[in-house]
Write an enzyme that holds these catalytic residues in place. Sequence first.
Site, PDB file in Angstrom:
ATOM      1  N   LYS A  79      67.308  33.257  45.570  1.00  0.00           N
ATOM      2  CA  LYS A  79      67.705  34.164  44.845  1.00  0.00           C
ATOM      3  C   LYS A  79      69.101  33.882  44.056  1.00  0.00           C
ATOM      4  O   LYS A  79      69.900  33.061  44.318  1.00  0.00           O
ATOM      5  CB  LYS A  79      68.212  35.015  46.062  1.00  0.00           C
ATOM      6  N   SER A 154      67.623  43.881  48.451  1.00  0.00           N
ATOM      7  CA  SER A 154      67.935  43.346  47.122  1.00  0.00           C
ATOM      8  C   SER A 154      67.449  42.128  46.664  1.00  0.00           C
ATOM      9  O   SER A 154      67.303  41.579  45.492  1.00  0.00           O
ATOM     10  CB  SER A 154      69.687  43.278  47.029  1.00  0.00           C
ATOM     11  N   SER A 178      68.104  43.129  53.173  1.00  0.00           N
ATOM     12  CA  SER A 178      67.651  42.845  51.984  1.00  0.00           C
ATOM     13  C   SER A 178      66.733  41.506  52.129  1.00  0.00           C
ATOM     14  O   SER A 178      66.121  41.146  50.889  1.00  0.00           O
ATOM     15  CB  SER A 178      68.826  42.335  51.025  1.00  0.00           C
TER      16      SER A 178
END
Length: 488
Positions: A79, A154, A178
Amino acid sequence: MDPASAGLAEQRDLLAQGSCSSLELVDSAIERSERFDARLSAVVALRADAARREAGESDARRIAGELRSPLDGLPILLKDNMVQRGELTTCASRILEGYVSPFDSTVVERLQAAGAILLGRTNMDEFAMGSSTENSIYGPARNPWDLERTCGGSSGGSAAAVASGIVAGALGSDTGGSIRQPAGFCGVTGIKPTYGRVSRWGLVAFASSLDQIGCFTRSAADAALLLQIIAGHDARDSTSIPEPVPDYSAGLTGELAGLTVGLPKEYFETSGGDPGVLDCVRSGVAELEAAGAKVVEVTLPHTRYGVSAYYLIATAEASSNLARFDGARYGRRAEGVTELNEMYERSRSEGFGAEVKRRIMLGTYVLSAGYFDAYYKKAQQVRTLLRDDFDAAFSQCDVIATPTSPEIAFPLGAKSHDPVGMFLSDIYTVSANLAGIPGISVPCGAKAGMPVGLQLLGRVLDEQTLLRVADGFQRRTDYHLARPKDFA
């Protein structure tokens, strides 16, 4: 077997059998990323040349009999909020455009020490603030099962990359769900470990008492392999837990007899979940019961306060953490400024997106004089009550089963102007972050062609039982083997 359809363990076995090389795995992942990403927007940066060079080095280690770990030679995506020396890290924010990290995060160090190939970085909501991966300077990431729907957030880019077969493993961060929510939306396995089990050193902070790094994979068995590498104490993170890490893979016996699964009545009776989603989750729990687990009802009476408490604590910590991005040291600085206050104001106004500004303002408000006791202190008291609820529930059961999300992946833009509706997407996941306990989402069915996630929650530091139950479930079902038809 096509390496693109293989999980981490299968890719490991293909390498061991000599059926393919690490370089071929990396080339396949790069080719799929370049072919798919115009539609998905899941990957925001590839280290193609460096990854190919490192894959060649891994192949040389294999020939020399000097493998570093079971993940040696396997491509992994990060990420875009975990720093890597010499690489861009933007957190999908304009304010960090052009920022190149001078150091490695602990998870990067551990993956590289294990021989894994860090292929690149995935799309995310700006500074991990969102539940749809729409708040990104790279544009929204899309769900491989339906390109008009969100992949969750996210960490949506990591979930979409694993679901589409670009890679078999990716890292994400989970502050309020997330990892688990996008895993549920995209039909992959996602685990958030206990707070402190994986070092946060080098993770760009959103809410420091809630953030935790975890894994996206295609199965619980693969999650055990990846978590084994990144878990463990790190003296550079003062919240890192010094307890030794067990052998997660060794605990995957497939045996569920003797375990007790708790069903919190508040999650099924009063939370407003979609009936079709709840039916899939109940069917999943029935599979666990058929495999020998005992199912009991438990209660988590303060659940209804979880989302409110979470959005007070998380935004308060965000307003503090993001104060460092002021144009003086990191990333973007407004052009043409003539004095200090103007630089702060314009750099932050131009650099942050609307959702980040909303949360900074809310967090600053709840920390301000006169409101601290009424909001932030009260939210921390609720947090203690939620933790006590879980302690009481775990005196009756080994794991707790819930839906991962109250609905299937929603259409892109459906909640862009409804922040409260977006916040409620996290209603089943935020409590685990507030309590610091581990959670995992596994696919348990589908509604209208979209995946549904079953969330399992465990005691502090008991990831081993979570992985055992998730693996036992996947040995008896095939939901985790389903692939989106356009990316099979």
